[in-house]
Design a protein around this motif. Sequence first.
Motif, PDB file in Angstrom:
ATOM      1  N   MET A 291       0.902  -1.151  -0.146  1.00 15.03           N
ATOM      2  CA  MET A 291      -0.092   0.097   0.195  1.00 15.03           C
ATOM      3  C   MET A 291       0.811   1.158   0.028  1.00 15.03           C
ATOM      4  SD  MET A 291      -2.779  -1.708  -0.097  1.00 15.03           S
ATOM      5  CE  MET A 291      -3.976  -0.370  -0.255  1.00 15.03           C
ATOM      6  N   VAL A 292       0.733   1.960  -1.180  1.00 18.84           N
ATOM      7  CA  VAL A 292       1.649   3.095  -1.142  1.00 18.84           C
ATOM      8  C   VAL A 292       1.076   4.392  -0.742  1.00 18.84           C
ATOM      9  CG1 VAL A 292       2.868   4.675  -2.958  1.00 18.84           C
ATOM     10  CG2 VAL A 292       2.706   2.133  -3.244  1.00 18.84           C
ATOM     11  N   ILE A 293       1.236   5.057   0.275  1.00 21.79           N
ATOM     12  CA  ILE A 293       0.759   6.197   1.075  1.00 21.79           C
ATOM     13  C   ILE A 293       1.473   7.128   0.945  1.00 21.79           C
ATOM     14  CG2 ILE A 293      -0.272   6.697   3.294  1.00 21.79           C
ATOM     15  CD1 ILE A 293      -0.471   3.912   4.056  1.00 21.79           C
ATOM     16  N   GLY A 294       1.047   8.352   0.532  1.00 23.32           N
ATOM     17  CA  GLY A 294       1.524   9.750   0.565  1.00 23.32           C
ATOM     18  C   GLY A 294       1.090  10.743   1.692  1.00 23.32           C
ATOM     19  N   GLY A 295       1.871  11.509   2.173  1.00 24.62           N
ATOM     20  CA  GLY A 295       1.444  12.425   3.053  1.00 24.62           C
ATOM     21  C   GLY A 295       1.836  13.826   2.779  1.00 24.62           C
ATOM     22  N   GLY A 296       1.907  14.836   3.542  1.00 22.64           N
ATOM     23  CA  GLY A 296       2.038  16.144   3.496  1.00 22.64           C
ATOM     24  C   GLY A 296       3.466  16.415   3.442  1.00 22.64           C
ATOM     25  N   THR A 297       3.727  17.926   3.225  1.00 16.46           N
ATOM     26  CA  THR A 297       5.120  18.402   3.102  1.00 16.46           C
ATOM     27  C   THR A 297       5.309  19.018   4.768  1.00 16.46           C
ATOM     28  OG1 THR A 297       4.153  20.461   2.515  1.00 16.46           O
ATOM     29  CG2 THR A 297       4.949  19.338   0.752  1.00 16.46           C
ATOM     30  N   ASP A 298       6.631  18.978   5.075  1.00 19.68           N
ATOM     31  CA  ASP A 298       6.792  19.373   6.444  1.00 19.68           C
ATOM     32  C   ASP A 298       6.457  21.032   6.423  1.00 19.68           C
ATOM     33  OD1 ASP A 298       7.876  17.036   7.174  1.00 19.68           O
ATOM     34  OD2 ASP A 298      10.290  17.625   6.833  1.00 19.68           O
ATOM     35  N   GLY A 299       6.461  21.480   7.491  1.00 17.82           N
ATOM     36  CA  GLY A 299       6.073  23.024   7.771  1.00 17.82           C
ATOM     37  C   GLY A 299       7.133  23.757   7.809  1.00 17.82           C
ATOM     38  N   TYR A 300       8.182  23.546   7.531  1.00 24.11           N
ATOM     39  CA  TYR A 300       9.243  24.304   7.444  1.00 24.11           C
ATOM     40  C   TYR A 300      10.457  23.878   6.202  1.00 24.11           C
ATOM     41  CZ  TYR A 300      10.988  19.831   9.764  1.00 24.11           C
ATOM     42  OH  TYR A 300      11.166  18.630  10.025  1.00 24.11           O
ATOM     43  N   ASN A 301      11.163  24.894   6.005  1.00 29.24           N
ATOM     44  CA  ASN A 301      12.213  24.550   4.834  1.00 29.24           C
ATOM     45  C   ASN A 301      13.137  23.866   5.195  1.00 29.24           C
ATOM     46  OD1 ASN A 301      11.300  28.036   4.259  1.00 29.24           O
ATOM     47  ND2 ASN A 301      10.736  26.753   2.997  1.00 29.24           N
ATOM     48  N   ASN A 302      13.592  22.878   4.264  1.00 31.39           N
ATOM     49  CA  ASN A 302      14.288  22.107   4.429  1.00 31.39           C
ATOM     50  C   ASN A 302      14.899  21.087   3.237  1.00 31.39           C
ATOM     51  OD1 ASN A 302      13.383  18.968   4.526  1.00 31.39           O
ATOM     52  ND2 ASN A 302      12.096  20.192   5.846  1.00 31.39           N
ATOM     53  N   TYR A 303      16.100  20.633   3.284  1.00 32.05           N
ATOM     54  CA  TYR A 303      16.579  19.786   2.191  1.00 32.05           C
ATOM     55  C   TYR A 303      16.937  18.369   2.440  1.00 32.05           C
ATOM     56  CZ  TYR A 303      17.283  24.143  -0.392  1.00 32.05           C
ATOM     57  OH  TYR A 303      17.099  25.482  -0.888  1.00 32.05           O
ATOM     58  N   THR A 304      16.006  17.900   3.564  1.00 30.49           N
ATOM     59  CA  THR A 304      16.320  16.284   3.988  1.00 30.49           C
ATOM     60  C   THR A 304      15.642  15.643   2.898  1.00 30.49           C
ATOM     61  OG1 THR A 304      14.364  16.213   5.486  1.00 30.49           O
ATOM     62  CG2 THR A 304      16.158  17.205   6.450  1.00 30.49           C
ATOM     63  N   GLN A 305      15.916  14.309   2.846  1.00 31.71           N
ATOM     64  CA  GLN A 305      15.182  13.349   2.088  1.00 31.71           C
ATOM     65  C   GLN A 305      14.522  12.163   2.816  1.00 31.71           C
ATOM     66  OE1 GLN A 305      18.415  12.377  -0.749  1.00 31.71           O
ATOM     67  NE2 GLN A 305      17.062  13.401  -2.413  1.00 31.71           N
ATOM     68  N   ARG A 306      14.274  12.749   4.249  1.00 34.81           N
ATOM     69  CA  ARG A 306      13.592  11.901   5.217  1.00 34.81           C
ATOM     70  C   ARG A 306      12.225  12.170   5.638  1.00 34.81           C
ATOM     71  NH1 ARG A 306      18.507  13.108   7.226  1.00 34.81           N
ATOM     72  NH2 ARG A 306      17.551  14.566   9.227  1.00 34.81           N
ATOM     73  N   GLY A 307      11.983  13.377   5.836  1.00 41.18           N
ATOM     74  CA  GLY A 307      10.724  13.853   6.413  1.00 41.18           C
ATOM     75  C   GLY A 307      10.635  13.817   7.894  1.00 41.18           C
ATOM     76  N   SER A 308       9.508  14.141   8.596  1.00 39.50           N
ATOM     77  CA  SER A 308       9.263  14.118   9.933  1.00 39.50           C
ATOM     78  C   SER A 308       8.397  13.326  10.404  1.00 39.50           C
ATOM     79  CB  SER A 308       9.033  15.435  10.186  1.00 39.50           C
ATOM     80  OG  SER A 308       7.913  15.860   9.810  1.00 39.50           O
ATOM     81  N   PHE A 309       8.155  12.694  11.518  1.00 41.81           N
ATOM     82  CA  PHE A 309       7.380  11.595  12.034  1.00 41.81           C
ATOM     83  C   PHE A 309       6.088  12.194  12.237  1.00 41.81           C
ATOM     84  CE2 PHE A 309       5.099   9.602  15.749  1.00 41.81           C
ATOM     85  CZ  PHE A 309       4.950   8.516  15.210  1.00 41.81           C
ATOM     86  N   HIS A 310       5.916  13.439  12.629  1.00 41.86           N
ATOM     87  CA  HIS A 310       4.456  13.616  12.904  1.00 41.86           C
ATOM     88  C   HIS A 310       3.535  13.872  11.630  1.00 41.86           C
ATOM     89  CE1 HIS A 310       5.793  17.848  11.321  1.00 41.86           C
ATOM     90  NE2 HIS A 310       4.494  17.928  11.184  1.00 41.86           N
ATOM     91  N   HIS A 311       3.970  14.147  10.371  1.00 44.67           N
ATOM     92  CA  HIS A 311       3.130  14.113   9.163  1.00 44.67           C
ATOM     93  C   HIS A 311       2.597  12.631   9.040  1.00 44.67           C
ATOM     94  CE1 HIS A 311       2.465  17.831   7.470  1.00 44.67           C
ATOM     95  NE2 HIS A 311       3.647  18.022   7.583  1.00 44.67           N
ATOM     96  N   ILE A 312       3.859  11.641   9.187  1.00 44.87           N
ATOM     97  CA  ILE A 312       3.431  10.094   8.887  1.00 44.87           C
ATOM     98  C   ILE A 312       2.174   9.694  10.060  1.00 44.87           C
ATOM     99  CG2 ILE A 312       4.408   7.879   9.236  1.00 44.87           C
ATOM    100  CD1 ILE A 312       5.164   9.301   6.456  1.00 44.87           C
ATOM    101  N   GLU A 313       2.409  10.199  11.206  1.00 49.41           N
ATOM    102  CA  GLU A 313       1.631   9.682  12.098  1.00 49.41           C
ATOM    103  C   GLU A 313       0.323  10.424  11.909  1.00 49.41           C
ATOM    104  OE1 GLU A 313      -0.833   9.773  15.672  1.00 49.41           O
ATOM    105  OE2 GLU A 313      -0.038  11.653  14.584  1.00 49.41           O
ATOM    106  N   GLU A 314       0.285  11.462  11.485  1.00 46.32           N
ATOM    107  CA  GLU A 314      -1.228  12.310  11.225  1.00 46.32           C
ATOM    108  C   GLU A 314      -1.763  11.530  10.001  1.00 46.32           C
ATOM    109  OE1 GLU A 314      -2.406  16.786   9.487  1.00 46.32           O
ATOM    110  OE2 GLU A 314      -0.706  16.661  10.843  1.00 46.32           O
ATOM    111  N   THR A 315      -1.094  11.423   9.056  1.00 47.95           N
ATOM    112  CA  THR A 315      -1.720  11.013   7.763  1.00 47.95           C
ATOM    113  C   THR A 315      -2.095   9.553   7.930  1.00 47.95           C
ATOM    114  OG1 THR A 315      -0.191  12.091   6.455  1.00 47.95           O
ATOM    115  CG2 THR A 315      -1.080  10.183   5.460  1.00 47.95           C
ATOM    116  N   VAL A 316      -1.396   8.636   8.661  1.00 49.99           N
ATOM    117  CA  VAL A 316      -2.005   7.073   8.766  1.00 49.99           C
ATOM    118  C   VAL A 316      -3.062   7.117   9.769  1.00 49.99           C
ATOM    119  CG1 VAL A 316      -1.214   5.190   9.939  1.00 49.99           C
ATOM    120  CG2 VAL A 316       0.555   6.221   8.237  1.00 49.99           C
ATOM    121  N   ARG A 317      -2.968   7.878  10.701  1.00 53.48           N
ATOM    122  CA  ARG A 317      -4.224   8.107  11.612  1.00 53.48           C
ATOM    123  C   ARG A 317      -5.555   8.442  11.172  1.00 53.48           C
ATOM    124  NH1 ARG A 317      -3.085  12.136  15.547  1.00 53.48           N
ATOM    125  NH2 ARG A 317      -4.032  13.716  13.919  1.00 53.48           N
TER     126      ARG A 317
END
Length: 414
Positions: A291-317
């Motif tokens: 199951m391919v699941i997409g979430g949102g963008t981070d709320g701050y500017n950055n150049y990481t290729q990881r993303g943050s946990f809170h978006h994953i948690e919010e999306t999956v919930r």
Amino acid sequence: MKKYSVFAVAREAMRHHTGWTRAWRDAQPKKRYDVIIVGAGGHGLATAYYLGKNFGITNVAVLEKGWLGGGNTGRNTTIIRSNYLQDPSAAIYEKARSLYETMSQDLNYNVMFSPRGVIMLAQTEHEVRGYKRTAHANALQGVTTEFIGPDRVKQLVPIINIDGPRYPVLGGLWQARGGTARHDAVAWGYARACSDMGMDIIQKCEVTGVRQTGGKVTGVSTTRGDIDCDKLGMVVAGHSGQLANMAGFRLPMESVALQALVSEPIKPCMDVVVMANTVHGYMSQSDKGEMVIGGGTDGYNNYTQRGSFHHIEETVRALVETFPLISRLKMLRQWGGIVDVTGDRSPILSKTPVEGVFINGGWGTGGFKAIPGSGWGFAELMAKGHSPLTDAFGLERFAEGRFIDESVAAGVAH
């Protein structure tokens, strides 16, 4: 270039697959090219391909600081749709969708295009009104979509819960000819075709400067030496601002991380793409069962290729409420991509203040679906100086206040 076919596969099977050649040449940079494209992702490779196919411009180099398709092209959720509200957006995305339909035959490379259909769920009364408006606009634009009720949504997606306490399904915008494709294969197919036309794809070649004389580009400096050119195309997604700074101008965009994840593989349970914009989550099932699941963008500017946990948690919930079945799944992997976002959530395909330099960026979180249409229009812009597909997406629109607002019109810029 050896043509791929069922007969070629059978022939190679008989000789233990010893006759296959490289899909594209490992080229060394020359001193000069007519056109240099910076960025060997989908958009950059598509631009090079259509420069050659449509305009006969083949003295082209595609420079990539990493490996081919290693940026956002390999870090997205592969959704293809064209149901946008604004006319310029619908035109370029519909061009892309139509090119995806014949891409495997055009490139002689299976990109695994799957026109399984895309549903954008309406889970608030505001979304119902907005999607009905979009359906009417699409009808005028010649884009086939329709607004469907919750019963039809349930018929198309049996695993969905349409009576969720927080996010009830009130209907959806349905595009039956939307779908998905294999992201890596799109890049590989274009690269193979470009190489066959004599273009040079040069990996591990980072651009460190843009050389110019009298306001006109003369070439680039790279980690593999200076390379001259007449025209330069910047197609580097989240690093567009950095490359523009090298050329001496600024872009009205910001870079943020967009993230996604896949679950462990399961048996087939959903054969359409579902986007839930109220909760900013979208999901499809891959050919491998994930199951391919997409979430949102981070709320701050950055150049990481990881993303943050809170978006994953919010999306999956939120998605668990709409799809209770996925609550039992384990996450297999998670990743992020660096996207460049403009104020009106529409791309920039434009000439720049430096003569001979062109910019293709600002696709935000919806770049994959646009690859062939973007390449088609941007190649025409670079070859002829303008293109009907790109005229509305010029840099000057920000100074003129002539925005192409897709931030609200599309619900979310995916």
